[in-house]
Design a protein around this motif. Structure first.
Motif, PDB file in Angstrom:
ATOM      1  N   ASP A   1      40.217  34.635  40.292  1.00 37.68           N
ATOM      2  CA  ASP A   1      40.324  35.940  40.644  1.00 37.68           C
ATOM      3  C   ASP A   1      39.578  36.003  41.942  1.00 37.68           C
ATOM      4  O   ASP A   1      38.371  35.823  42.167  1.00 37.68           O
ATOM      5  N   THR A   2      40.394  36.371  43.179  1.00 37.24           N
ATOM      6  CA  THR A   2      39.725  36.363  44.410  1.00 37.24           C
ATOM      7  C   THR A   2      38.847  37.502  44.547  1.00 37.24           C
ATOM      8  O   THR A   2      39.125  38.540  43.825  1.00 37.24           O
ATOM      9  N   ARG A   3      37.644  37.366  45.166  1.00 40.42           N
ATOM     10  CA  ARG A   3      36.516  38.758  45.113  1.00 40.42           C
ATOM     11  C   ARG A   3      37.476  39.862  45.442  1.00 40.42           C
ATOM     12  O   ARG A   3      38.610  39.860  46.216  1.00 40.42           O
ATOM     13  N   GLY A   4      37.010  41.031  44.695  1.00 45.67           N
ATOM     14  CA  GLY A   4      37.970  42.258  44.795  1.00 45.67           C
ATOM     15  C   GLY A   4      38.847  42.497  44.065  1.00 45.67           C
ATOM     16  O   GLY A   4      39.923  43.238  43.979  1.00 45.67           O
ATOM     17  N   HIS A   5      39.164  41.427  42.992  1.00 49.64           N
ATOM     18  CA  HIS A   5      40.276  41.177  42.119  1.00 49.64           C
ATOM     19  C   HIS A   5      39.931  40.912  40.716  1.00 49.64           C
ATOM     20  O   HIS A   5      39.008  40.325  40.469  1.00 49.64           O
ATOM     21  N   GLY A   6      40.523  41.367  39.733  1.00 57.43           N
ATOM     22  CA  GLY A   6      40.641  40.971  38.344  1.00 57.43           C
ATOM     23  C   GLY A   6      39.296  41.102  37.749  1.00 57.43           C
ATOM     24  O   GLY A   6      38.598  42.179  37.890  1.00 57.43           O
ATOM     25  N   ARG A   7      38.711  39.954  37.052  1.00 55.30           N
ATOM     26  CA  ARG A   7      37.503  39.877  36.603  1.00 55.30           C
ATOM     27  C   ARG A   7      36.280  39.640  37.598  1.00 55.30           C
ATOM     28  O   ARG A   7      35.080  39.781  37.180  1.00 55.30           O
ATOM     29  N   SER A   8      36.720  39.140  38.743  1.00 47.20           N
ATOM     30  CA  SER A   8      35.570  38.975  39.813  1.00 47.20           C
ATOM     31  C   SER A   8      34.853  39.924  40.249  1.00 47.20           C
ATOM     32  O   SER A   8      35.564  41.327  40.278  1.00 47.20           O
ATOM     33  N   ASP A   9      33.667  39.823  41.021  1.00 46.00           N
ATOM     34  CA  ASP A   9      33.052  41.074  41.496  1.00 46.00           C
ATOM     35  C   ASP A   9      33.991  41.923  42.765  1.00 46.00           C
ATOM     36  O   ASP A   9      34.797  40.894  43.158  1.00 46.00           O
TER      37      ASP A   9
ATOM     38  N   HIS B   1      45.906  33.586  44.227  1.00 50.69           N
ATOM     39  CA  HIS B   1      46.845  34.695  44.216  1.00 50.69           C
ATOM     40  C   HIS B   1      46.965  35.455  45.412  1.00 50.69           C
ATOM     41  O   HIS B   1      46.127  35.480  46.369  1.00 50.69           O
ATOM     42  N   GLY B   2      47.928  36.577  45.567  1.00 49.58           N
ATOM     43  CA  GLY B   2      48.107  37.213  46.551  1.00 49.58           C
ATOM     44  C   GLY B   2      47.432  38.592  46.612  1.00 49.58           C
ATOM     45  O   GLY B   2      46.558  38.856  45.534  1.00 49.58           O
ATOM     46  N   PHE B   3      47.849  39.645  47.295  1.00 47.38           N
ATOM     47  CA  PHE B   3      47.456  40.947  47.297  1.00 47.38           C
ATOM     48  C   PHE B   3      47.426  41.718  45.993  1.00 47.38           C
ATOM     49  O   PHE B   3      48.659  41.762  45.566  1.00 47.38           O
ATOM     50  N   GLY B   4      46.262  42.329  45.638  1.00 44.75           N
ATOM     51  CA  GLY B   4      46.567  43.276  44.615  1.00 44.75           C
ATOM     52  C   GLY B   4      46.688  42.944  43.084  1.00 44.75           C
ATOM     53  O   GLY B   4      45.781  43.419  42.300  1.00 44.75           O
ATOM     54  N   ILE B   5      47.292  41.746  42.927  1.00 41.81           N
ATOM     55  CA  ILE B   5      47.608  41.325  41.522  1.00 41.81           C
ATOM     56  C   ILE B   5      46.719  40.049  41.586  1.00 41.81           C
ATOM     57  O   ILE B   5      46.641  39.165  42.076  1.00 41.81           O
ATOM     58  N   GLY B   6      45.755  39.863  40.431  1.00 40.44           N
ATOM     59  CA  GLY B   6      45.005  38.735  40.268  1.00 40.44           C
ATOM     60  C   GLY B   6      45.507  37.514  39.656  1.00 40.44           C
ATOM     61  O   GLY B   6      46.679  37.129  39.496  1.00 40.44           O
ATOM     62  N   ALA B   7      44.616  36.675  39.352  1.00 44.72           N
ATOM     63  CA  ALA B   7      45.056  35.388  38.788  1.00 44.72           C
ATOM     64  C   ALA B   7      45.759  35.370  37.574  1.00 44.72           C
ATOM     65  O   ALA B   7      46.569  34.498  37.271  1.00 44.72           O
ATOM     66  N   MET B   8      46.080  36.346  37.052  1.00 46.36           N
ATOM     67  CA  MET B   8      46.971  36.432  35.826  1.00 46.36           C
ATOM     68  C   MET B   8      48.293  36.631  36.315  1.00 46.36           C
ATOM     69  O   MET B   8      49.261  36.085  35.398  1.00 46.36           O
ATOM     70  N   ALA B   9      48.385  36.570  37.680  1.00 48.18           N
ATOM     71  CA  ALA B   9      49.886  36.525  38.169  1.00 48.18           C
ATOM     72  C   ALA B   9      50.672  35.029  37.906  1.00 48.18           C
ATOM     73  O   ALA B   9      51.889  35.062  37.693  1.00 48.18           O
TER      74      ALA B   9
ATOM     75  N   PHE C   1      53.490  41.783  30.985  1.00 47.97           N
ATOM     76  CA  PHE C   1      53.154  40.985  32.357  1.00 47.97           C
ATOM     77  C   PHE C   1      53.131  42.118  33.542  1.00 47.97           C
ATOM     78  O   PHE C   1      52.290  42.163  34.436  1.00 47.97           O
ATOM     79  N   TYR C   2      54.268  43.040  33.412  1.00 52.77           N
ATOM     80  CA  TYR C   2      54.403  44.087  34.488  1.00 52.77           C
ATOM     81  C   TYR C   2      53.191  45.012  34.258  1.00 52.77           C
ATOM     82  O   TYR C   2      52.467  45.440  35.235  1.00 52.77           O
ATOM     83  N   LEU C   3      52.846  45.558  33.049  1.00 48.63           N
ATOM     84  CA  LEU C   3      51.445  46.344  32.819  1.00 48.63           C
ATOM     85  C   LEU C   3      50.150  45.680  33.343  1.00 48.63           C
ATOM     86  O   LEU C   3      49.311  46.303  33.838  1.00 48.63           O
ATOM     87  N   GLY C   4      50.285  44.323  33.284  1.00 47.90           N
ATOM     88  CA  GLY C   4      48.957  43.337  33.646  1.00 47.90           C
ATOM     89  C   GLY C   4      48.809  43.612  35.130  1.00 47.90           C
ATOM     90  O   GLY C   4      47.887  43.843  35.708  1.00 47.90           O
ATOM     91  N   CYS C   5      50.215  43.513  35.944  1.00 43.47           N
ATOM     92  CA  CYS C   5      50.172  43.682  37.463  1.00 43.47           C
ATOM     93  C   CYS C   5      49.797  45.047  37.636  1.00 43.47           C
ATOM     94  O   CYS C   5      48.910  45.189  38.557  1.00 43.47           O
ATOM     95  N   LEU C   6      50.088  45.815  37.112  1.00 42.53           N
ATOM     96  CA  LEU C   6      49.793  47.265  37.334  1.00 42.53           C
ATOM     97  C   LEU C   6      48.129  47.375  37.161  1.00 42.53           C
ATOM     98  O   LEU C   6      47.559  48.204  37.894  1.00 42.53           O
ATOM     99  N   GLY C   7      47.788  46.925  36.106  1.00 38.94           N
ATOM    100  CA  GLY C   7      46.287  47.038  35.762  1.00 38.94           C
ATOM    101  C   GLY C   7      45.325  46.185  36.761  1.00 38.94           C
ATOM    102  O   GLY C   7      44.480  46.770  37.018  1.00 38.94           O
ATOM    103  N   ASP C   8      45.899  45.210  37.338  1.00 42.07           N
ATOM    104  CA  ASP C   8      45.154  44.649  38.330  1.00 42.07           C
ATOM    105  C   ASP C   8      44.887  45.377  39.536  1.00 42.07           C
ATOM    106  O   ASP C   8      44.023  45.672  40.122  1.00 42.07           O
ATOM    107  N   GLY C   9      45.974  46.270  39.722  1.00 42.52           N
ATOM    108  CA  GLY C   9      45.956  47.327  40.976  1.00 42.52           C
ATOM    109  C   GLY C   9      44.879  48.332  40.579  1.00 42.52           C
ATOM    110  O   GLY C   9      44.010  48.818  41.620  1.00 42.52           O
ATOM    111  N   MET C  10      44.858  48.794  39.152  1.00 41.30           N
ATOM    112  CA  MET C  10      43.944  49.757  38.957  1.00 41.30           C
ATOM    113  C   MET C  10      42.460  49.537  39.085  1.00 41.30           C
ATOM    114  O   MET C  10      41.630  50.419  39.281  1.00 41.30           O
ATOM    115  N   VAL C  11      41.942  48.207  38.719  1.00 41.36           N
ATOM    116  CA  VAL C  11      40.851  47.994  38.678  1.00 41.36           C
ATOM    117  C   VAL C  11      40.248  47.488  40.007  1.00 41.36           C
ATOM    118  O   VAL C  11      39.057  47.214  40.352  1.00 41.36           O
TER     119      VAL C  11
END
Ligand SMILES: *[C@@H]1O[C@H](CO)[C@@H](O)[C@H](O)[C@H]1NC(C)=O
Ligand SMILES: *[C@@H]1O[C@H](CO)[C@@H](O)[C@H](O)[C@H]1NC(C)=O
Ligand SMILES: *[C@@H]1O[C@H](CO)[C@@H](O)[C@H](O)[C@H]1NC(C)=O
Ligand SMILES: *[C@@H]1O[C@H](CO)[C@@H](O)[C@H](O)[C@H]1NC(C)=O
Length: 329
Positions: A114-122, A86-94, A233-243
């Protein structure tokens, strides 16, 4: 609590397998689109990890420096494998729409993380965790955990730059081919590859003093990727930015890479590349990307008419056919 997580996950496993269920979804611009409903995928409860969804497969793999990476695979492991980055800010849920699509699942072994720094990863915030080799090792950990042999790698947007990390430490034959989906080939190309509108949102995303500016910039960023996403899905994208810690954003932009391995793989003819573009992409510039990989020998370029930066959400059928035909699945 009257029941444990374990009994809950057992109960979920008993749910019927629902695949290919279409439903009408109201998008934020009030149009109704036919989309695939999430299938319920049965899992072995003993393989379920605490903290993960009871209905989604997934595992934590440990990268060489100890960073835990959340990874997930779906489909038949005997099919050709594609690892989605996945790309910047939004994790593998994209990639949910792809990973829930039986027409993909029938033909490809789908892997994402989820690349490091994103989603459920460290989300390490020390610079040592962001040297190029660490990102290549995250990919290696996923490849090893799922026993992948010469997978294809699909990098979306900023995520495509990970392929440059991988090829700094591996021979091109480590992978079968690369797929850039609106892909940034390497970080040094970013100034010529990002759109002016894309760069406009960055200062609001990495500053740490104005909450309002962060909020509006992140919403603007998601809208640039696609202006009419399904609400959850939109909320999921926003949530990945939040974490994501803001420090991770700066480290992921300012880290250094060596593009030599990538460009040699391309100009020598050793690595086939499929470069997909959205005709209405507002985040990256097609010509800037093609200039950054000038001289690539085995290159197929496909532009999906009218597609936004979320190309596969805009043009799911054409996107799927383009990738599957190219990999020969
Ligand atoms: C935000 O990122 C840009 C580009 O990397 C950088 O020039 C700027 O210093 C960063 N701002 C902060 C507040 O970190
Ligand atoms: C914070 O950002 C908002 C939106 O960009 C802006 O209108 C406001 O003036 C900023 N506040 C401060 C204190 O800079
Ligand atoms: C980049 O990698 C190449 C080999 O792939 C090497 O010759 C070159 O010195 C490296 N550049 C830097 C700046 O490390
Ligand atoms: C490009 O790569 C594909 C897949 O490996 C291969 O089948 C094809 O022959 C290559 N084309 C050229 C011109 O080398």
């Amino acid at each position: 609590m009257l029941f444990s997580f374990k009994s809950l996950s057992r109960a979920m496993v008993l749910l019927p397998l629902v695949v290919g269920n279409m439903q009408g979804i109201q998008t934020r611009d009030n149009t109704i689109e036919r989309r695939l409903a999430d299938p319920v995928i049965a899992i072995n409860p003993t393989a379920a990890n605490f903290g993960m969804s009871a209905v989604a497969p997934g595992r934590f793999v440990t990268s060489a420096d100890g960073t835990k990476i959340f990874a997930e695979a779906r489909g038949d492991p005997s099919n050709p494998a594609i690892v989605f980055i996945h790309g910047f800010g939004i994790g593998a849920m994209a990639f949910n729409d792809i990973f829930n699509d039986p027409l993909w699942l029938n033909r490809v072994y789908l892997v994402r993380y989820d690349t490091r720094g994103h989603g459920r990863s460290d989300k390490p915030t020390n610079a040592a965790a962001w040297v190029s080799q660490r990102l290549a090792q995250d990919f290696d950990a996923v490849v090893q955990s799922y026993n992948l042999i010469k997978p294809f790698v699909l990098g979306w947007s900023f995520g495509a730059a990970h392929i440059a990390d991988i090829l700094s430490f591996h021979h091109p034959s480590y992978i079968s081919g690369a797929i850039y989906d609106a892909g940034v080939p390497y970080l040094a190309a970013l100034p010529n590859v990002g759109s002016p509108a894309g760069f406009t949102v960055v200062p609001g995303l990495n500053q740490t003093t104005n909450v309002t500016q962060f909020q509006t910039s992140y919403i603007d960023f998601i809208n640039l990727c696609h202006p009419a996403l399904e609400w959850n899905f939109y909320l999921g994208c926003l949530g990945d930015g939040m974490v994501q810690p803001r420090a991770v954003l700066d480290l992921s932009f300012t880290r250094t890479q060596n593009s030599t391995g990538l460009l040699q793989a391309g100009t020598s003819g050793a690595l086939p590349l499929l470069a997909i573009f959205g005709g209405n992409d507002k985040v990256v510039l097609k010509q800037g990307i093609l200039n950054a990989i000038a001289g690539w020998q085995n290159l197929t370029v496909v532009t999906l008419l009218g597609a936004e930066h979320f190309t596969w959400i805009s043009r799911p059928v054409l996107f799927r056919a383009t990738v599957l035909n190219w990999i020969g699945a």
